[in-house]
Design a protein around this motif. Structure first.
Motif, mmCIF file in Angstrom:
data_model
loop_
_atom_site.group_PDB
_atom_site.id
_atom_site.type_symbol
_atom_site.label_atom_id
_atom_site.label_comp_id
_atom_site.label_asym_id
_atom_site.label_seq_id
_atom_site.Cartn_x
_atom_site.Cartn_y
_atom_site.Cartn_z
ATOM 1 N N UNK A 1 41.124 45.896 51.547
ATOM 2 C CA UNK A 1 41.455 44.957 52.625
ATOM 3 C C UNK A 1 40.479 45.111 53.797
ATOM 4 N N UNK A 2 40.036 46.337 54.095
ATOM 5 C CA UNK A 2 39.063 46.527 55.180
ATOM 6 C C UNK A 2 37.743 45.821 54.864
ATOM 7 N N UNK A 3 37.282 45.982 53.630
ATOM 8 C CA UNK A 3 36.010 45.357 53.228
ATOM 9 C C UNK A 3 36.146 43.832 53.287
ATOM 10 N N UNK A 4 37.241 43.328 52.726
ATOM 11 C CA UNK A 4 37.445 41.876 52.732
ATOM 12 C C UNK A 4 37.572 41.355 54.170
ATOM 13 N N UNK A 5 38.185 42.156 55.032
ATOM 14 C CA UNK A 5 38.346 41.765 56.433
ATOM 15 C C UNK A 5 37.002 41.575 57.122
ATOM 16 N N UNK A 6 36.065 42.491 56.890
ATOM 17 C CA UNK A 6 34.730 42.384 57.498
ATOM 18 C C UNK A 6 34.028 41.110 57.004
ATOM 19 N N UNK A 7 34.130 40.877 55.690
ATOM 20 C CA UNK A 7 33.470 39.684 55.127
ATOM 21 C C UNK A 7 34.091 38.405 55.693
ATOM 22 N N UNK A 8 35.421 38.393 55.780
ATOM 23 C CA UNK A 8 36.107 37.189 56.292
ATOM 24 C C UNK A 8 35.721 36.947 57.747
ATOM 25 N N UNK A 9 35.652 38.023 58.545
ATOM 26 C CA UNK A 9 35.311 37.885 59.970
ATOM 27 C C UNK A 9 33.900 37.332 60.135
ATOM 28 N N UNK A 10 33.022 37.645 59.171
ATOM 29 C CA UNK A 10 31.644 37.154 59.246
ATOM 30 C C UNK A 10 31.521 35.755 58.632
ATOM 31 N N UNK A 11 32.632 35.208 58.142
ATOM 32 C CA UNK A 11 32.620 33.868 57.563
ATOM 33 C C UNK A 11 31.937 33.820 56.210
ATOM 34 N N UNK A 12 31.895 34.952 55.514
ATOM 35 C CA UNK A 12 31.234 34.999 54.200
ATOM 36 C C UNK A 12 32.256 34.705 53.104
ATOM 37 N N UNK A 13 31.963 33.728 52.261
ATOM 38 C CA UNK A 13 32.903 33.429 51.177
ATOM 39 C C UNK A 13 32.581 34.296 49.966
ATOM 40 N N UNK A 14 33.643 34.702 49.299
ATOM 41 C CA UNK A 14 33.485 35.632 48.178
ATOM 42 C C UNK A 14 33.791 34.930 46.868
ATOM 43 N N UNK A 15 33.039 35.321 45.826
ATOM 44 C CA UNK A 15 33.318 34.824 44.482
ATOM 45 C C UNK A 15 34.179 35.835 43.749
ATOM 46 N N UNK A 16 33.749 36.217 42.542
ATOM 47 C CA UNK A 16 34.524 37.189 41.756
ATOM 48 C C UNK A 16 34.567 38.524 42.470
ATOM 49 N N UNK A 17 35.669 39.199 42.312
ATOM 50 C CA UNK A 17 35.774 40.515 42.928
ATOM 51 C C UNK A 17 36.587 41.432 42.010
ATOM 52 N N UNK A 18 36.148 42.678 41.835
ATOM 53 C CA UNK A 18 36.965 43.645 41.101
ATOM 54 C C UNK A 18 36.674 45.041 41.650
ATOM 55 N N UNK A 19 37.590 45.959 41.369
ATOM 56 C CA UNK A 19 37.407 47.329 41.849
ATOM 57 C C UNK A 19 37.622 48.291 40.689
ATOM 58 N N UNK A 20 36.778 49.327 40.630
ATOM 59 C CA UNK A 20 36.917 50.325 39.558
ATOM 60 C C UNK A 20 37.405 51.624 40.168
ATOM 61 N N UNK A 21 38.394 52.273 39.527
ATOM 62 C CA UNK A 21 38.833 53.572 40.042
ATOM 63 C C UNK A 21 37.736 54.616 39.818
ATOM 64 N N UNK A 22 37.808 55.736 40.508
ATOM 65 C CA UNK A 22 36.785 56.771 40.295
ATOM 66 C C UNK A 22 36.881 57.321 38.877
ATOM 67 N N UNK A 23 35.766 57.816 38.373
ATOM 68 C CA UNK A 23 35.735 58.389 37.021
ATOM 69 C C UNK A 23 35.440 59.887 37.117
#
Ligand SMILES: Nc1ncnc2c1ncn2[C@@H]1O[C@H](COP(=O)(O)OP(=O)(O)OP(=O)(O)O)[C@@H](O)[C@H]1O
Ligand SMILES: [Mg+2]
Length: 336
Positions: free
Chosen positions: A299-321
């Motif tokens: 949510x923090x990362x998405x918040x920064x992008x949204x505040x900068x008006x950057x639109x996002x396409x596909x998004x996924x997150x991988x847990x640590x290995x």
């Protein structure tokens, strides 16, 4: 417990009793300060290992980290320079056939007799521990069914595929129903179907009470089946714990991947200064953010992008290995 003592009841009491029972039996494998040299090369460097009854214990490490050497020393197939090894609470020695009878070994290199059929191979290895013919016939049948080789009993090894050979190797190692079984890289060079059959078989053996030691340099497998894992490097243990404990030890969190059409320097810098963010990379169109453990990373990362008006396409997150854990501790990848 006598009738006047006020102890825990229900699950707490059951857990306490299970713990007490384990303590009474003690570890199945206890290796203390083991040193093994091959000439000038120190293959095991004051190596310690404790495995409790009922575990599927994983030894994970890159090529040459000492996994096979550790197993071969424990089994007394190799001499060693220093250290003590106890199995089932007893000191292990080359002539302790009483202990060896309780152990199954599936070696890294397939070891079979070319002139014997599938069934004869399994029978040969089983006969090392079980002399009664009828009992052995039953055990061999069970082992054949267990690894799914019913259709191949009269085949000789050279006619088997790599995956089927591995399954035969396993059947030879476990037909006598050991209480402790060592599997050294049992899934190398096998097809996914055989691999799944092998992992399922190991789980089933464990559920029937067999303690398992499993070596691999495939972190995914170790994560999938092991109750505890030791990460090895250069003949030493660099970390031991459950999958979750190992990941918590180094604090690495998820990797977030987001498709963004363009990323300006200012936004990139703001992302990099977020708490919990370790590293930001942008390789158009993919933004990668490596995080430390934390609840609000995405949510923090998405918040920064949204505040900068950057639109996002596909998004996924991988847990640590476990590779992240290994990298953090040793500075190199598990698979170099
Ligand atoms: N018979 C031997 N003579 C000399 N050196 C050896 C011998 N066997 C192993 N080594 C060396 O000892 C070290 C540990 O080897 P070992 O086979 O135990 O590693 P491993 O973790 O099982 O590796 P892999 O994942 O490749 O199976 C390596 O540096 C290896 O080259
Ligand atoms: Mg090995």
């Amino acid at each position: 417990m006598d009738e006047y003592s006020a102890g825990p009841t229900g699950p707490a009491r059951a857990a306490g009793e299970a713990q007490a029972a384990r303590a009474a039996v003690g570890p199945v494998v206890a290796v203390d300060n083991l040193v093994k040299r091959y000439g000038d090369l120190v293959a095991l460097d004051h190596f310690n290992l404790t495995i409790e009854p009922g575990e599927i214990f994983g030894l994970l490490g890159p090529n040459g980290s000492g996994k096979t050497t550790a197993i071969n020393c424990i089994l007394q197939l190799l001499t060693y320079d220093k250290g003590t090894i106890r199995l089932f609470g007893e000191p292990m020695a080359p002539t302790r056939y009483d202990l060896k009878r309780r152990i199954g070994v599936v070696p890294q290199n397939v070891a079979l007799f070319e002139e014997l059929t599938v069934r004869e191979n399994i029978d040969f290895f089983c006969a090392l521990y079980v002399s009664d013919r009828r009992e052995r016939a039953r055990l061999v049948d069970e082992a054949i069914a267990f690894v799914g080789l019913q259709d191949y009993v009269k085949f000789r090894p050279r006619k088997l595929s790599g995956g089927l050979l591995r399954r035969l190797n396993i059947a030879c190692g476990i037909a006598h129903k050991p209480q402790l079984a060592f599997f050294d890289e049992p899934t190398v060079a096998v097809d996914p179907q055989s691999r799944n059959a092998i992992l399922e078989g190991i789980r089933a053996m464990n559920e029937r009470g067999c303690t398992v030691v499993y070596t691999s340099h495939y972190m995914e497998e170790v994560e999938e089946i092991c109750s505890r894992i030791m990460i090895m490097d250069k003949g030493r243990s660099v970390a031991v714990g459950t999958n979750a404990e190992l990941k918590a030890m180094v604090g690495v969190g998820e990797r977030i991947f987001i498709e963004v059409a363009a990323l300006d320097e200012g936004t990139r810098a703001r992302l990099a200064t977020l708490p919990h963010v370790r590293h930001v990379a942008y390789n158009e169109p993919e933004l990668t953010v490596h995080c430390e453990q934390g609840a609000h990373n995405v949510s923090d990362v998405m918040g920064v992008l949204a505040a900068a008006g950057i639109t996002c396409g596909r998004m996924y997150a991988e847990p640590p290995t476990l590779n992240d854990v290994f990298l953090e501790i040793t500075g190199k990848e598990l698979r170099d």
